[in-house]
Design a protein around this motif. Structure first.
Motif, PDB file in Angstrom:
ATOM      1  N   UNK A 225     131.203 -29.030  43.830  1.00  0.00           N
ATOM      2  CA  UNK A 225     130.938 -28.685  42.425  1.00  0.00           C
ATOM      3  C   UNK A 225     132.020 -29.306  41.544  1.00  0.00           C
ATOM      4  N   UNK A 226     132.167 -30.612  41.692  1.00  0.00           N
ATOM      5  CA  UNK A 226     133.127 -31.332  40.846  1.00  0.00           C
ATOM      6  C   UNK A 226     132.379 -31.824  39.607  1.00  0.00           C
ATOM      7  N   UNK A 227     133.110 -32.064  38.546  1.00  0.00           N
ATOM      8  CA  UNK A 227     132.460 -32.460  37.301  1.00  0.00           C
ATOM      9  C   UNK A 227     131.802 -33.830  37.436  1.00  0.00           C
ATOM     10  N   UNK A 228     130.685 -33.992  36.697  1.00  0.00           N
ATOM     11  CA  UNK A 228     129.918 -35.248  36.733  1.00  0.00           C
ATOM     12  C   UNK A 228     130.797 -36.441  36.357  1.00  0.00           C
ATOM     13  N   UNK A 229     131.616 -36.223  35.328  1.00  0.00           N
ATOM     14  CA  UNK A 229     132.438 -37.320  34.798  1.00  0.00           C
ATOM     15  C   UNK A 229     133.641 -37.632  35.687  1.00  0.00           C
ATOM     16  N   UNK A 230     134.029 -36.634  36.459  1.00  0.00           N
ATOM     17  CA  UNK A 230     135.246 -36.758  37.260  1.00  0.00           C
ATOM     18  C   UNK A 230     134.935 -37.495  38.569  1.00  0.00           C
ATOM     19  N   UNK A 231     135.648 -38.580  38.819  1.00  0.00           N
ATOM     20  CA  UNK A 231     135.486 -39.213  40.129  1.00  0.00           C
ATOM     21  C   UNK A 231     136.645 -38.739  40.978  1.00  0.00           C
ATOM     22  N   UNK A 232     136.289 -37.890  41.925  1.00  0.00           N
ATOM     23  CA  UNK A 232     137.338 -37.309  42.750  1.00  0.00           C
ATOM     24  C   UNK A 232     137.531 -38.206  43.970  1.00  0.00           C
ATOM     25  N   UNK A 233     138.727 -38.713  44.116  1.00  0.00           N
ATOM     26  CA  UNK A 233     138.978 -39.642  45.220  1.00  0.00           C
ATOM     27  C   UNK A 233     139.985 -39.035  46.189  1.00  0.00           C
ATOM     28  N   UNK A 234     139.610 -39.046  47.448  1.00  0.00           N
ATOM     29  CA  UNK A 234     140.534 -38.626  48.505  1.00  0.00           C
ATOM     30  C   UNK A 234     141.121 -39.900  49.105  1.00  0.00           C
ATOM     31  N   UNK A 235     142.383 -40.087  48.879  1.00  0.00           N
ATOM     32  CA  UNK A 235     143.045 -41.269  49.455  1.00  0.00           C
ATOM     33  C   UNK A 235     143.256 -41.042  50.961  1.00  0.00           C
ATOM     34  N   UNK A 236     143.412 -42.123  51.717  1.00  0.00           N
ATOM     35  CA  UNK A 236     143.667 -41.943  53.146  1.00  0.00           C
ATOM     36  C   UNK A 236     144.858 -40.999  53.358  1.00  0.00           C
ATOM     37  N   UNK A 237     144.670 -40.021  54.209  1.00  0.00           N
ATOM     38  CA  UNK A 237     145.729 -39.059  54.517  1.00  0.00           C
ATOM     39  C   UNK A 237     145.804 -37.890  53.548  1.00  0.00           C
TER      40      UNK A 237
ATOM     41  N   UNK B 240     138.451 -27.299  52.283  1.00  0.00           N
ATOM     42  CA  UNK B 240     139.683 -28.103  52.378  1.00  0.00           C
ATOM     43  C   UNK B 240     139.338 -29.381  53.132  1.00  0.00           C
ATOM     44  N   UNK B 241     139.169 -30.452  52.368  1.00  0.00           N
ATOM     45  CA  UNK B 241     138.806 -31.733  52.988  1.00  0.00           C
ATOM     46  C   UNK B 241     140.050 -32.577  53.198  1.00  0.00           C
ATOM     47  N   UNK B 242     140.045 -33.343  54.280  1.00  0.00           N
ATOM     48  CA  UNK B 242     141.115 -34.319  54.509  1.00  0.00           C
ATOM     49  C   UNK B 242     140.479 -35.646  54.885  1.00  0.00           C
ATOM     50  N   UNK B 243     141.094 -36.699  54.401  1.00  0.00           N
ATOM     51  CA  UNK B 243     140.596 -38.044  54.698  1.00  0.00           C
ATOM     52  C   UNK B 243     141.457 -38.658  55.812  1.00  0.00           C
ATOM     53  N   UNK B 244     140.910 -38.666  57.014  1.00  0.00           N
ATOM     54  CA  UNK B 244     141.599 -39.300  58.146  1.00  0.00           C
ATOM     55  C   UNK B 244     141.205 -40.774  58.272  1.00  0.00           C
ATOM     56  N   UNK B 245     140.353 -41.239  57.365  1.00  0.00           N
ATOM     57  CA  UNK B 245     139.881 -42.624  57.428  1.00  0.00           C
ATOM     58  C   UNK B 245     140.896 -43.601  56.855  1.00  0.00           C
ATOM     59  N   UNK B 246     140.496 -44.871  56.848  1.00  0.00           N
ATOM     60  CA  UNK B 246     141.396 -45.936  56.378  1.00  0.00           C
ATOM     61  C   UNK B 246     141.145 -46.256  54.909  1.00  0.00           C
ATOM     62  N   UNK B 247     139.990 -45.796  54.378  1.00  0.00           N
ATOM     63  CA  UNK B 247     139.614 -46.150  53.003  1.00  0.00           C
ATOM     64  C   UNK B 247     139.583 -44.916  52.115  1.00  0.00           C
ATOM     65  N   UNK B 248     139.792 -45.109  50.803  1.00  0.00           N
ATOM     66  CA  UNK B 248     139.630 -43.968  49.886  1.00  0.00           C
ATOM     67  C   UNK B 248     138.188 -43.460  49.966  1.00  0.00           C
ATOM     68  N   UNK B 249     138.010 -42.151  49.813  1.00  0.00           N
ATOM     69  CA  UNK B 249     136.673 -41.556  49.887  1.00  0.00           C
ATOM     70  C   UNK B 249     136.374 -40.874  48.557  1.00  0.00           C
ATOM     71  N   UNK B 250     135.264 -41.290  47.937  1.00  0.00           N
ATOM     72  CA  UNK B 250     134.854 -40.737  46.647  1.00  0.00           C
ATOM     73  C   UNK B 250     133.967 -39.520  46.837  1.00  0.00           C
ATOM     74  N   UNK B 251     134.298 -38.449  46.142  1.00  0.00           N
ATOM     75  CA  UNK B 251     133.461 -37.244  46.216  1.00  0.00           C
ATOM     76  C   UNK B 251     132.730 -37.086  44.892  1.00  0.00           C
ATOM     77  N   UNK B 252     131.412 -37.142  44.970  1.00  0.00           N
ATOM     78  CA  UNK B 252     130.609 -37.029  43.749  1.00  0.00           C
ATOM     79  C   UNK B 252     130.018 -35.630  43.635  1.00  0.00           C
ATOM     80  N   UNK B 253     129.695 -35.246  42.416  1.00  0.00           N
ATOM     81  CA  UNK B 253     129.081 -33.940  42.170  1.00  0.00           C
ATOM     82  C   UNK B 253     127.802 -33.793  43.003  1.00  0.00           C
ATOM     83  N   UNK B 254     127.681 -32.658  43.676  1.00  0.00           N
ATOM     84  CA  UNK B 254     126.466 -32.366  44.439  1.00  0.00           C
ATOM     85  C   UNK B 254     126.468 -32.926  45.845  1.00  0.00           C
ATOM     86  N   UNK B 255     127.491 -33.708  46.176  1.00  0.00           N
ATOM     87  CA  UNK B 255     127.547 -34.285  47.521  1.00  0.00           C
ATOM     88  C   UNK B 255     127.735 -33.180  48.561  1.00  0.00           C
ATOM     89  N   UNK B 256     127.050 -33.338  49.671  1.00  0.00           N
ATOM     90  CA  UNK B 256     127.159 -32.337  50.739  1.00  0.00           C
ATOM     91  C   UNK B 256     128.426 -32.637  51.552  1.00  0.00           C
TER      92      UNK B 256
END
Ligand code: DUT
Length: 149
Positions: free
Chosen positions: A33-45, A98-114
């Motif tokens: 439930x992040x805002x539509x305008x907000x691009x929430x990015x989880x950086x690696x780690x 509580x999400x964590x990004x163990x990947x190598x790339x930034x991960x974008x979380x969009x509104x409504x994403x499961x």
């Protein structure tokens, strides 16, 4: 069957409520439930508490577990840090993931994403009964690989 009462917070307006995707699904997907305008990015780690915009009330004797989605874990290395997260039956705050990004790339979380799934399960409370010594068993203190590979 048990009923989960759910209260939608303003920032979850318009988002589908968690629901089982198939008749045999154990978990209901939780959406960001992040805002539509907000691009929430989880950086690696990086780890972040992601809001779901939902408050739930479980029936006594039931807990809910916040578990990762295997697709996110496999494709992006994104998982729940504290898996499974425990939602107590008397918790009345917003459910967070509580999400964590163990990947190598930034991960974008969009509104409504499961982003995770909620599994409702019965639990039992136990009484701790202190004793002088426990009974003996064949296993004894063997553990952590004691039976071989
Ligand atoms: O992934 C999670 C884990 C917990 N919670 C909420 C519901 C749960 O009932 C409450 C407390 O969780 P927990 O017992 O795991 O946290 P704690 O660190 O022991 O905190 P507290 O002292 O508040 O119990 O936080 C979530 O929303 N998502």
């Amino acid at each position: 069957m048990t009923t989960v009462r759910v209260e939608r917070l303003p920032h979850a307006e318009g988002l589908p409520l968690p629901a089982y995707e198939t008749t045999g699904s154990a978990g209901m997907d939780l959406r960001a439930a992040v805002a539509e305008v907000e691009t929430l990015v989880l950086e690696p780690g990086q780890r972040r508490l992601i809001p779901t915009g939902l408050k739930i009330a479980l029936e006594p004797g039931y807990e809910a577990q916040v578990r990762p989605r295997s697709g996110l874990a496999l494709k992006h290395g994104v998982t729940c840090l504290n898996a499974p997260g425990t939602i107590d039956s008397d918790y009345r705050g917003e459910v967070g993931v509580i999400l964590i990004n163990h990947g190598e790339l930034p991960f974008e979380i969009r509104r409504g994403e499961r982003i995770a799934q909620l599994v409702v399960a019965p639990y039992t409370q136990a009484v701790m009964a202190e004793v002088e010594a426990l009974d003996e068993t064949a296993r004894g203190a063997g553990g952590f690989g004691s039976t071989g590979k």
